[in-house]
Design a protein around this motif. Structure first.
Motif, PDB file in Angstrom:
ATOM      1  N   GLY A 115      25.992  43.382  40.272  1.00  0.00           N
ATOM      2  CA  GLY A 115      26.277  42.490  41.394  1.00  0.00           C
ATOM      3  C   GLY A 115      27.453  41.552  41.197  1.00  0.00           C
ATOM      4  N   TYR A 116      28.157  41.677  40.089  1.00  0.00           N
ATOM      5  CA  TYR A 116      29.299  40.809  39.808  1.00  0.00           C
ATOM      6  C   TYR A 116      30.541  41.648  39.516  1.00  0.00           C
ATOM      7  N   TRP A 117      31.669  41.143  39.962  1.00  0.00           N
ATOM      8  CA  TRP A 117      32.965  41.782  39.685  1.00  0.00           C
ATOM      9  C   TRP A 117      33.639  41.022  38.559  1.00  0.00           C
ATOM     10  N   PHE A 118      33.905  41.708  37.471  1.00  0.00           N
ATOM     11  CA  PHE A 118      34.575  41.118  36.311  1.00  0.00           C
ATOM     12  C   PHE A 118      36.030  41.587  36.338  1.00  0.00           C
ATOM     13  N   THR A 119      36.956  40.634  36.466  1.00  0.00           N
ATOM     14  CA  THR A 119      38.364  41.001  36.574  1.00  0.00           C
ATOM     15  C   THR A 119      39.189  40.265  35.517  1.00  0.00           C
ATOM     16  N   VAL A 120      40.316  40.873  35.177  1.00  0.00           N
ATOM     17  CA  VAL A 120      41.297  40.249  34.295  1.00  0.00           C
ATOM     18  C   VAL A 120      42.646  40.388  34.980  1.00  0.00           C
ATOM     19  N   TYR A 121      43.359  39.282  35.061  1.00  0.00           N
ATOM     20  CA  TYR A 121      44.692  39.265  35.650  1.00  0.00           C
ATOM     21  C   TYR A 121      45.695  38.930  34.553  1.00  0.00           C
ATOM     22  N   CYS A 122      46.790  39.670  34.505  1.00  0.00           N
ATOM     23  CA  CYS A 122      47.833  39.408  33.511  1.00  0.00           C
ATOM     24  C   CYS A 122      49.188  39.372  34.194  1.00  0.00           C
ATOM     25  N   GLY A 123      49.913  38.300  33.942  1.00  0.00           N
ATOM     26  CA  GLY A 123      51.286  38.142  34.415  1.00  0.00           C
ATOM     27  C   GLY A 123      52.062  37.608  33.234  1.00  0.00           C
ATOM     28  N   GLN A 124      52.424  36.343  33.282  1.00  0.00           N
ATOM     29  CA  GLN A 124      53.056  35.715  32.123  1.00  0.00           C
ATOM     30  C   GLN A 124      52.001  35.217  31.145  1.00  0.00           C
ATOM     31  N   GLY A 125      50.771  35.316  31.531  1.00  0.00           N
ATOM     32  CA  GLY A 125      49.605  35.003  30.712  1.00  0.00           C
ATOM     33  C   GLY A 125      48.446  35.759  31.320  1.00  0.00           C
ATOM     34  N   CYS A 126      47.285  35.665  30.743  1.00  0.00           N
ATOM     35  CA  CYS A 126      46.118  36.372  31.281  1.00  0.00           C
ATOM     36  C   CYS A 126      44.992  35.381  31.553  1.00  0.00           C
ATOM     37  N   PHE A 127      44.196  35.682  32.557  1.00  0.00           N
ATOM     38  CA  PHE A 127      42.994  34.912  32.817  1.00  0.00           C
ATOM     39  C   PHE A 127      41.926  35.846  33.366  1.00  0.00           C
ATOM     40  N   SER A 128      40.681  35.409  33.199  1.00  0.00           N
ATOM     41  CA  SER A 128      39.524  36.175  33.673  1.00  0.00           C
ATOM     42  C   SER A 128      38.971  35.500  34.915  1.00  0.00           C
ATOM     43  N   ARG A 129      38.481  36.320  35.820  1.00  0.00           N
ATOM     44  CA  ARG A 129      37.859  35.784  37.034  1.00  0.00           C
ATOM     45  C   ARG A 129      36.646  36.646  37.343  1.00  0.00           C
ATOM     46  N   ILE A 130      35.545  35.996  37.690  1.00  0.00           N
ATOM     47  CA  ILE A 130      34.329  36.716  38.076  1.00  0.00           C
ATOM     48  C   ILE A 130      34.017  36.375  39.523  1.00  0.00           C
ATOM     49  N   TYR A 131      33.761  37.418  40.303  1.00  0.00           N
ATOM     50  CA  TYR A 131      33.368  37.280  41.704  1.00  0.00           C
ATOM     51  C   TYR A 131      31.909  37.678  41.835  1.00  0.00           C
ATOM     52  N   ASN A 132      31.195  37.047  42.775  1.00  0.00           N
ATOM     53  CA  ASN A 132      29.842  37.492  43.068  1.00  0.00           C
ATOM     54  C   ASN A 132      29.897  38.673  44.039  1.00  0.00           C
ATOM     55  N   TYR A 133      28.738  39.153  44.465  1.00  0.00           N
ATOM     56  CA  TYR A 133      28.698  40.320  45.346  1.00  0.00           C
ATOM     57  C   TYR A 133      29.349  40.060  46.699  1.00  0.00           C
ATOM     58  N   LYS A 134      29.471  38.775  47.086  1.00  0.00           N
ATOM     59  CA  LYS A 134      30.155  38.422  48.337  1.00  0.00           C
ATOM     60  C   LYS A 134      31.656  38.289  48.140  1.00  0.00           C
ATOM     61  N   LEU A 135      32.107  38.569  46.922  1.00  0.00           N
ATOM     62  CA  LEU A 135      33.522  38.463  46.527  1.00  0.00           C
ATOM     63  C   LEU A 135      34.028  37.011  46.573  1.00  0.00           C
ATOM     64  N   GLU A 136      33.136  36.088  46.247  1.00  0.00           N
ATOM     65  CA  GLU A 136      33.502  34.685  46.103  1.00  0.00           C
ATOM     66  C   GLU A 136      33.805  34.431  44.618  1.00  0.00           C
ATOM     67  N   ASN A 137      34.895  33.762  44.361  1.00  0.00           N
ATOM     68  CA  ASN A 137      35.254  33.432  42.985  1.00  0.00           C
ATOM     69  C   ASN A 137      34.248  32.415  42.457  1.00  0.00           C
ATOM     70  N   ILE A 138      33.479  32.809  41.433  1.00  0.00           N
ATOM     71  CA  ILE A 138      32.471  31.900  40.905  1.00  0.00           C
ATOM     72  C   ILE A 138      32.809  31.374  39.511  1.00  0.00           C
ATOM     73  N   LEU A 139      33.744  32.026  38.831  1.00  0.00           N
ATOM     74  CA  LEU A 139      34.104  31.593  37.480  1.00  0.00           C
ATOM     75  C   LEU A 139      35.500  32.085  37.146  1.00  0.00           C
ATOM     76  N   GLN A 140      36.313  31.195  36.605  1.00  0.00           N
ATOM     77  CA  GLN A 140      37.664  31.589  36.196  1.00  0.00           C
ATOM     78  C   GLN A 140      38.027  30.855  34.925  1.00  0.00           C
ATOM     79  N   THR A 141      38.559  31.600  33.972  1.00  0.00           N
ATOM     80  CA  THR A 141      39.050  30.978  32.727  1.00  0.00           C
ATOM     81  C   THR A 141      40.388  31.561  32.375  1.00  0.00           C
TER      82      THR A 141
END
Length: 141
Positions: A115-141
């Motif tokens: 029920g959660y989307w675990f994503t990693v974004y990388c550009g000039q640095g990287c960060f992690s973002r987790i979305y719930n099943y409604k695709l709401e950002n619930i956690l970002q580091t």
């Protein structure tokens, strides 16, 4: 300037270099064994307790107070060991999935787990973002 391949091969085949390479390989194997043992514990924990309790804890641990503490010390907020271990578990046991509804700019990887989307974004640095099943950002580091 040319490279003397025979001399290079002789050096690589020396007992000293072989011993150092064997020690390095042993250390890496030990690290992998520790990670695999931890991943087994994560799976057991998730089976016994479910992911929602863990996500609530992680959200609380990575809240605004945590971010402020990091910034005051002069560094970017980063995932704690529990969150890194959860990401490792998901990445080791599941295949990446594409979802057009998740922002794609600099998206490096995306996994769906319980029920959660675990994503990693990388550009000039990287960060992690987790979305719930409604695709709401619930956690970002």
């Amino acid at each position: 300037m040319s490279l003397n391949l025979d001399k290079w091969k002789e050096m690589l085949d020396s007992p000293e270099v072989q011993a150092r390479m064997d020690a390095w390989a042993k250390l890496e194997k030990e690290k992998q064994d520790v990670l695999e043992a931890r991943l087994v514990k994560v799976e057991k924990y998730l089976n016994e307790n479910g992911i929602d309790e863990l996500m609530s804890r992680l959200i609380k641990e990575h809240g605004e107070e945590y971010s402020d503490k990091c910034y005051k010390k002069g560094y970017e907020p980063y995932p704690n060991n529990k969150l890194k271990l959860l990401y490792s578990f998901v990445e080791e046991n599941y295949s990446p999935i594409h979802n057009d509804l998740i922002p794609q700019d600099f998206l490096s990887s995306c996994y769906f787990f319980k029920g959660y989307w675990f994503t990693v974004y990388c550009g000039q640095g990287c960060f992690s973002r987790i979305y719930n099943y409604k695709l709401e950002n619930i956690l970002q580091t």
